[in-house]
Scaffold this active site. Structure first.
Site, PDB file in Angstrom:
ATOM      1  N   HIS A  65       0.825  -1.221   0.000  1.00 21.60           N
ATOM      2  CA  HIS A  65       0.000   0.000   0.000  1.00 21.60           C
ATOM      3  C   HIS A  65       0.857   1.267   0.000  1.00 21.60           C
ATOM      4  O   HIS A  65       0.479   2.282   0.591  1.00 21.60           O
ATOM      5  CB  HIS A  65      -0.966   0.013   1.192  1.00 21.60           C
ATOM      6  CG  HIS A  65      -1.943  -1.114   1.193  1.00 21.60           C
ATOM      7  ND1 HIS A  65      -3.123  -1.082   0.475  1.00 21.60           N
ATOM      8  CD2 HIS A  65      -1.917  -2.320   1.810  1.00 21.60           C
ATOM      9  CE1 HIS A  65      -3.781  -2.219   0.661  1.00 21.60           C
ATOM     10  NE2 HIS A  65      -3.065  -2.991   1.460  1.00 21.60           N
ATOM     11  N   ASN A 138     -10.068  -3.289   1.848  1.00 23.83           N
ATOM     12  CA  ASN A 138      -9.712  -3.220   0.435  1.00 23.83           C
ATOM     13  C   ASN A 138     -10.967  -2.985  -0.404  1.00 23.83           C
ATOM     14  O   ASN A 138     -12.084  -2.945   0.122  1.00 23.83           O
ATOM     15  CB  ASN A 138      -9.039  -4.523  -0.016  1.00 23.83           C
ATOM     16  CG  ASN A 138      -7.648  -4.704   0.563  1.00 23.83           C
ATOM     17  OD1 ASN A 138      -6.915  -3.743   0.746  1.00 23.83           O
ATOM     18  ND2 ASN A 138      -7.287  -5.943   0.852  1.00 23.83           N
TER      19      ASN A 138
END
Length: 492
Positions: A65, A138
């Protein structure tokens, strides 16, 4: 002189340039030298300070990320769920809680294009009156592996080859051929949803099962779903290539510009609810992160709305130093026994300590917005003012005491100490159901992606046969179509 007034903040900038220590700088262009040609003198303190600060500007990027964008806003409760949870921020309709949200890609580096096919992160930090609650999810509801023992290998397989630094399909297909449970996530990863048009037009999921606990101590398993009010939109492969070639930060720019123009992104929050007594009634394990819960049996229940109405003030301070942790929960919310969630509770805090430092929770973007008190002290870059004489508990000289106990779910566990897989794996059913729910053109794009990946010259016949077998077990026609385009027969 009011010493507290001049704490580090751009609000107290002087009208002229200074060193870090506040000394005036009269020349920011020329180094101190012997004559006009040099050499440069080491006594030019401002030069040394300027260079030393510059080469230390960056912190280690997130191992996953790394590429992301953040925005601020609020969460508002729209539906009463006080019968399910005693969480203060969910106590009644109309209650608003400040939030910061970060969207991201998972695999690639900090400067990579936001148009690359990838799962997107969707993380929300709620600054509640009872402390921070981090819902770290997510844009897809499942993950590749159910046990965190495989997580480092999962990410390494998805990341570039360590020799060439090129992401290669043969590496991905090789590793995941040993994890048949990953096929369900590939049904999202190779689908349109992993090429979202931008961050505003994608869904979010808590991914794991959590528990909500009410005042009476009754617990329910829940899953969290974010639904964008502007709808879900995705790009084709061709559009993604064009967009990425035009602007590698297109999603960040879209988010920033939309908020600046007053077109505030909004998502509705829904939950699915499962009674713990019903866990064994399904043909899969509901706490398996590679599975979704059927919405026809466990329908979505509305809870509230998330509105992002303010851009961050500084990208480094409020995006790069922003730290999420699934371990941050509040009374009325608790973890489930999901193996991957249990491990993330440790891993996220540990990576933030490595990336930002042991006192990362003192940074304004991470600190709770409520009164708090503990004896975690000192350490590198500690900037919290403390004047207590007692740094231990319990003490008769310090009135601080343990907080009032809040309900947490009771659980009696028995079993052997062993390393094993769950009994109800059921690895292919949900992947097949998802494939069959699509229109023919969407199915065709999914098949084409598999054909493209399996056509990697270094993907062996064995690897191709394994994946065609997995696809065929999910949906026979899907496996046959992929096999026919590869001229490889399924091995069942």
């Amino acid at each position: 002189m009011d010493l507290s007034k001049y704490r580090p903040s751009s609000a107290y900038d002087s009208p002229f340039l200074t060193t870090n220590a506040g000394g005036p700088v009269y020349n920011n262009v020329s180094s101190l030298t012997v004559g006009p040609r040099g050499p440069v003198l080491l006594e030019d303190y401002h030069l040394i300070e300027k260079l030393a600060t510059f080469v230390r500007e960056r912190i280690p990027e997130r191992v996953v990320h790394a590429r992301g964008a953040s925005a601020k806003g609020f969460f508002e409760v729209t539906h009463d769920i006080s019968h399910l949870t005693c969480a203060d921020f969910l106590r009644a309709p109309g209650v608003q809680t400040p939030v910061i949200c970060r969207f991201s890609t998972v695999v690639h580096e900090r400067g990579s294009p936001e148009s690359i096919r990838d799962i997107r992160g969707f993380a929300v930090k709620f600054y509640t009156r009872e402390g921070n609650f981090d819902l770290v999810g997510n844009n897809v509801p499942v993950f590749f592996n159910r046990d965190a023992k495989s997580f480092p290998d999962t990410i390494r397989a998805l990341k570039p080859n360590p020799k060439s630094h090129i992401q290669e399909n043969w590496r991905i297909l090789d590793f995941f051929s040993f994890l048949p449970e990953s096929l369900h996530t590939f049904a999202f990863f190779y689908d349109d949803v992993c090429l979202p048009t931008d961050y505003r037009h994608m869904e979010g999921f808590g991914v794991h099962a959590y528990q909500l606990i009410n005042k009476a101590g009754k617990a329910h398993y829940v899953k969290f779903h974010w639904k964008p009010t502007c709808g879900v939109k995705s790009m084709t492969e061709e559009e993604a290539i064009r967009v990425g070639g035009t602007n590698h930060s297109h999603a960040t720019k879209d988010l920033y510009d939309s908020i600046a123009a007053g077109n505030y992104p909004e998502w509705k929050l829904f939950i699915q609810i499962m009674n713990p007594e019903d866990v064994d009634k399904f043909d899969f394990d509901p706490l398996d992160v590679t599975k979704t819960w059927p919405e026809d049996i466990l329908p979505l229940m509305p809870v509230g709305r998330l509105v992002l109405n303010r851009n961050i003030d500084n990208f480094f301070a409020e995006n790069e130093q922003l730290a999420f942790n699934p371990g941050h929960i509040v009374p009325g919310v608790y973890y489930s026994e999901d193996k991957l969630l249990q491990t993330r509770i440790f891993a996220y805090a540990d990576t933030q300590r490595h990336r930002i430092g042991p006192n990362y929770m003192q940074l304004p973007v991470n600190a709770p917005k409520c009164a708090h008190h503990n004896n975690h002290r000192d350490g590198a870059m500690n900037f919290m003012h403390r004047d207590e004489e007692v740094d231990y508990l319990p003490s008769r000289f310090d009135p601080c005491r343990p907080a009032e106990q809040y309900p947490i779910p009771s659980c009696v566990l028995t079993g052997r100490r062993e390393k094993c897989v769950i009994p109800k794996e059921n690895n292919f059913k949900q992947a097949g159901e998802r494939y069959r729910s699509w229109a023919p053109d969407r199915q065709d794009r999914y098949i084409n992606k598999w054909v493209e990946s399996l056509s990697d010259p270094r993907a062996t016949h064995e690897i191709r046969s394994i994946w065609i077998s997995y696809l065929s077990q999910a949906d026979k026609s899907c496996g046959q179509k992929v096999a026919s385009r590869l001229t490889v027969k399924p091995t069942m």
